[in-house]
Write an enzyme that holds these catalytic residues in place. Structure first.
Site, PDB file in Angstrom:
ATOM      1  N   SER A 115     -16.300  40.313 -11.888  1.00 38.19           N
ATOM      2  CA  SER A 115     -17.227  39.201 -11.762  1.00 38.19           C
ATOM      3  C   SER A 115     -18.072  39.398 -10.494  1.00 38.19           C
ATOM      4  O   SER A 115     -18.759  40.403 -10.393  1.00 38.19           O
ATOM      5  CB  SER A 115     -16.462  37.877 -11.751  1.00 38.19           C
ATOM      6  OG  SER A 115     -17.327  36.777 -11.950  1.00 38.19           O
ATOM      7  N   HIS A 170     -14.841  36.625 -20.286  1.00 46.20           N
ATOM      8  CA  HIS A 170     -15.030  37.079 -18.904  1.00 46.20           C
ATOM      9  C   HIS A 170     -13.774  37.733 -18.358  1.00 46.20           C
ATOM     10  O   HIS A 170     -13.839  38.529 -17.427  1.00 46.20           O
ATOM     11  CB  HIS A 170     -15.443  35.879 -18.049  1.00 46.20           C
ATOM     12  CG  HIS A 170     -16.069  36.256 -16.738  1.00 46.20           C
ATOM     13  ND1 HIS A 170     -17.082  37.180 -16.615  1.00 46.20           N
ATOM     14  CD2 HIS A 170     -15.817  35.812 -15.467  1.00 46.20           C
ATOM     15  CE1 HIS A 170     -17.425  37.295 -15.339  1.00 46.20           C
ATOM     16  NE2 HIS A 170     -16.683  36.481 -14.635  1.00 46.20           N
ATOM     17  N   ASP A 220     -18.254  37.807 -23.204  1.00 41.32           N
ATOM     18  CA  ASP A 220     -18.495  37.324 -21.840  1.00 41.32           C
ATOM     19  C   ASP A 220     -19.869  36.667 -21.793  1.00 41.32           C
ATOM     20  O   ASP A 220     -20.893  37.339 -21.813  1.00 41.32           O
ATOM     21  CB  ASP A 220     -18.434  38.481 -20.848  1.00 41.32           C
ATOM     22  CG  ASP A 220     -18.504  38.013 -19.404  1.00 41.32           C
ATOM     23  OD1 ASP A 220     -18.763  36.808 -19.183  1.00 41.32           O
ATOM     24  OD2 ASP A 220     -18.309  38.840 -18.501  1.00 41.32           O
TER      25      ASP A 220
END
Length: 326
Positions: free
Chosen positions: A190, A301, A269
């Site tokens: 991320s 994600h 995602d």
């Protein structure tokens, strides 16, 4: 953990590890889950402030008894603008006379932190068990060190946080002679994936890099993410509202990348869409940089399904071994 009463006073109930959940009974007893870097969550109760925790569960006690894990070390070093905290985790059966490769882990969020807590995804001890010293810094933007420190990352994704991490790497290598400075890698997901992408464009000091669901192109990310509001907040506007929007966007500096990279991204995602990872991977492939794409069509994600997680770890650890254990 702290309890806050009607008078707004704060009372410390426990200072060890991290509390993941808690519940207050009508008689004042608090039930909570507590974990640490070395132990998955267990359930405890505490009767009052200052009283010892009463253990309710001992899940996998026998299994833990047979595992060897080193004690994590909390370290502090001078960052870009202030002191920065981080964790150093040595491999099991550590021998200070040996030379170990090091992996720098970079957390997501970016308003988050590496805490003294257990994780089933990015587990420090599992990485250390592969034979690596693990350095997990909490740079600018991390939570738990004051709101000003957390807020300082907004509009400065590749600025102070990057310098904090690099200064941390310098500090750890200078202080610990058992780390082989020629065999250092970095990995993150991320925002951590973004930082790995940014690192790839800014320095050649790492043997290899691993990026999971990381932002590569600020402009495409701004209008494809499910969290449009986040870009407006953290980047202080949208692409058409700022002339310097791409100042810290890795895609603008793709020509600088030369470090071998493992790129991981997931079809579902919507936070950091698949196109971000594909843009990076295409750049790497077109420039003939050693690279590999690990793609999950059924994950968002995070990688949450057990068999997918197994493949994720096998791929990541094999990639690291190829570059750090030769």
């Amino acid at each position: 953990m702290h309890s806050i009463g009607l008078d707004r006073t704060v009372t410390t109930l426990t200072t060890h590890g991290s509390v993941g959940a808690f519940s207050l009974a009508h008689n004042g007893v608090v039930a909570l889950t507590q974990s640490s870097i070395n132990r998955a969550p267990e359930v405890f109760t505490v009767m009052k402030a200052g009283a010892p925790l009463n253990r309710i569960t001992s899940v996998n006690h026998e299994l833990y008894a047979g595992l060897r894990m080193s004690e994590p070390e909390s370290i502090w070093y001078k960052g870009d603008k202030q002191m920065v905290q981080g964790w150093l985790i040595r491999p099991p059966n550590f021998d200070a006379n040996k030379k170990y490769p090091m992996v720098v882990l970079i957390h997501g969020g970016p308003q988050s932190a590496f805490n003294n807590a257990w994780s089933v995804r990015w587990n420090y001890q599992m990485w250390a068990a592969q034979g690596y010293v693990i350095f997990a810094p909490n740079p600018t933007g991390s939570t738990g060190f004051g709101q000003k420190f957390t807020d300082a990352i907004s509009g400065d994704w590749g600025g102070a946080p990057y310098r904090d991490i690099m200064k941390g790497v310098d500090f750890v290598l200078a202080k610990n002679t058992f780390i082989d400075k020629e065999r250092v890698a970095a990995a993150g997901a991320s925002y951590g994936g973004y930082m790995v992408n940014w690192i790839a464009t800014q320095t050649k000091r790492f043997k290899t890099l691993i990026t999971h669901c990381g932002v590569y192109n600020f402009t495409s990310m701004a209008t494809t993410t499910e969290e449009v509001w986040f870009n407006e907040w953290d980047f202080k506007g949208m692409p058409w509202e700022r002339t310097d929007y791409e100042k810290f966007s890795p895609h603008r500096y793709g020509k600088n990348i030369s470090t071998p990279m493992l790129v991981i991204h997931n079809e579902l995602d919507f936070r950091v869409p698949l196109s971000e990872g594909m843009q990076l991977f295409t750049t790497l492939q077109r420039r003939n940089i050693p690279s590999k794409l690990l793609y999950f069509p059924d994950e968002g994600h995070w990688v949450l399904k057990p068999q997918n997680s197994e493949l994720w770890h096998q791929t990541v650890f094999q990639w690291l071994a190829d570059y750090l254990k030769k």
